[in-house]
Design a protein around this motif. Sequence first.
Motif, short mmCIF file in Angstrom:
data_model
loop_
_atom_site.label_atom_id
_atom_site.label_comp_id
_atom_site.label_asym_id
_atom_site.label_seq_id
_atom_site.Cartn_x
_atom_site.Cartn_y
_atom_site.Cartn_z
N HIS A 59 30.76 59.84 66.33
CA HIS A 59 29.39 59.85 66.83
C HIS A 59 29.22 59.35 68.25
CE1 HIS A 59 29.12 59.48 62.40
NE2 HIS A 59 28.31 60.50 62.59
N GLY A 60 30.26 58.81 68.83
CA GLY A 60 30.14 58.28 70.17
C GLY A 60 29.43 56.94 70.23
N LEU A 61 29.19 56.33 69.09
CA LEU A 61 28.53 55.02 69.06
C LEU A 61 29.53 53.89 69.22
CD1 LEU A 61 26.11 55.53 66.05
CD2 LEU A 61 25.53 55.54 68.48
N ALA A 62 30.80 54.19 69.02
CA ALA A 62 31.84 53.17 69.05
C ALA A 62 33.18 53.84 69.36
CB ALA A 62 31.91 52.48 67.69
N ASP A 63 34.16 53.01 69.64
CA ASP A 63 35.50 53.54 69.87
C ASP A 63 36.23 53.79 68.56
OD1 ASP A 63 35.83 53.54 72.85
OD2 ASP A 63 35.22 51.46 72.55
N ALA A 64 35.99 52.91 67.58
CA ALA A 64 36.67 53.03 66.30
C ALA A 64 35.73 52.56 65.19
CB ALA A 64 37.94 52.19 66.29
N VAL A 65 36.05 52.97 63.97
CA VAL A 65 35.21 52.62 62.81
C VAL A 65 36.07 52.31 61.59
CG1 VAL A 65 33.25 54.02 63.59
CG2 VAL A 65 34.96 55.03 62.10
N ASN A 66 35.48 51.57 60.68
CA ASN A 66 36.01 51.36 59.34
C ASN A 66 34.90 51.69 58.36
OD1 ASN A 66 38.69 50.16 59.77
ND2 ASN A 66 37.56 48.46 60.68
N VAL A 67 35.25 52.19 57.19
CA VAL A 67 34.27 52.53 56.16
C VAL A 67 34.41 51.54 55.01
CG1 VAL A 67 33.47 54.30 54.55
CG2 VAL A 67 34.31 54.97 56.81
N TRP A 68 33.27 51.00 54.58
CA TRP A 68 33.20 50.02 53.51
C TRP A 68 32.28 50.52 52.42
CZ3 TRP A 68 35.80 45.26 54.22
CH2 TRP A 68 36.33 45.05 55.50
N VAL A 69 32.70 50.34 51.15
CA VAL A 69 31.97 50.83 49.99
C VAL A 69 32.07 49.77 48.90
CG1 VAL A 69 31.82 52.71 48.29
CG2 VAL A 69 32.60 53.20 50.61
N ALA A 70 30.99 49.58 48.14
CA ALA A 70 31.06 48.66 47.00
C ALA A 70 32.13 49.14 46.03
CB ALA A 70 29.71 48.57 46.30
N ALA A 71 32.86 48.21 45.46
CA ALA A 71 33.99 48.55 44.57
C ALA A 71 33.59 49.54 43.49
CB ALA A 71 34.57 47.28 43.95
N GLU A 72 32.39 49.37 42.91
CA GLU A 72 31.96 50.27 41.83
C GLU A 72 31.64 51.68 42.31
OE1 GLU A 72 28.22 47.81 42.88
OE2 GLU A 72 30.36 47.46 42.78
#
Length: 156
Positions: A59-72
């Motif tokens: 998206h051009g909002l950042a250089d890099a990203v991580n994705v986080w999701v609730a375990a369930e």
Amino acid sequence: ALLGCDESDSAEGGDSEGEATESGETSDATEIDPDEIAAAALDYQSLQKVNGEPFASQHGLADAVNVWVAAEHVESYENLSGFVPGTLLVKEQLDADGQFLNVTVMYKGPEGYAPDAGDWWFGLVAPDGSVTVGGQPQACLDCHSGVADTDYVFGL
């Protein structure tokens, strides 16, 4: 990938339940609480990171990203199906030095919340918890509607 929108891309018009207003916020604020979603999103490190290493932002909002999701909800994310109301998907935005910038968020609202967006609320949350963009911004819908067959969610 989740989302990346800026205020200039917010959806316009509409004031019936589940439709976006000029700010991109849905008109029926009793359905979801953007401040509550923002607080949960900023606590993203209590969720499960689903990617091994940070990857380039689409998206051009950042250089890099991580994705986080609730375990369930990790299995739903991995299968790109079976998302239930209350599912929270968070993308941690990082600068070139790996420092936190903000988070982009998808939150699955109750059935009928936003039918044209798969009942998802999209948001950009600043480090101070303010919701910079929220609701169903047109730029988010333009991109995510292309993956309606996976409930508007992109995988890794």
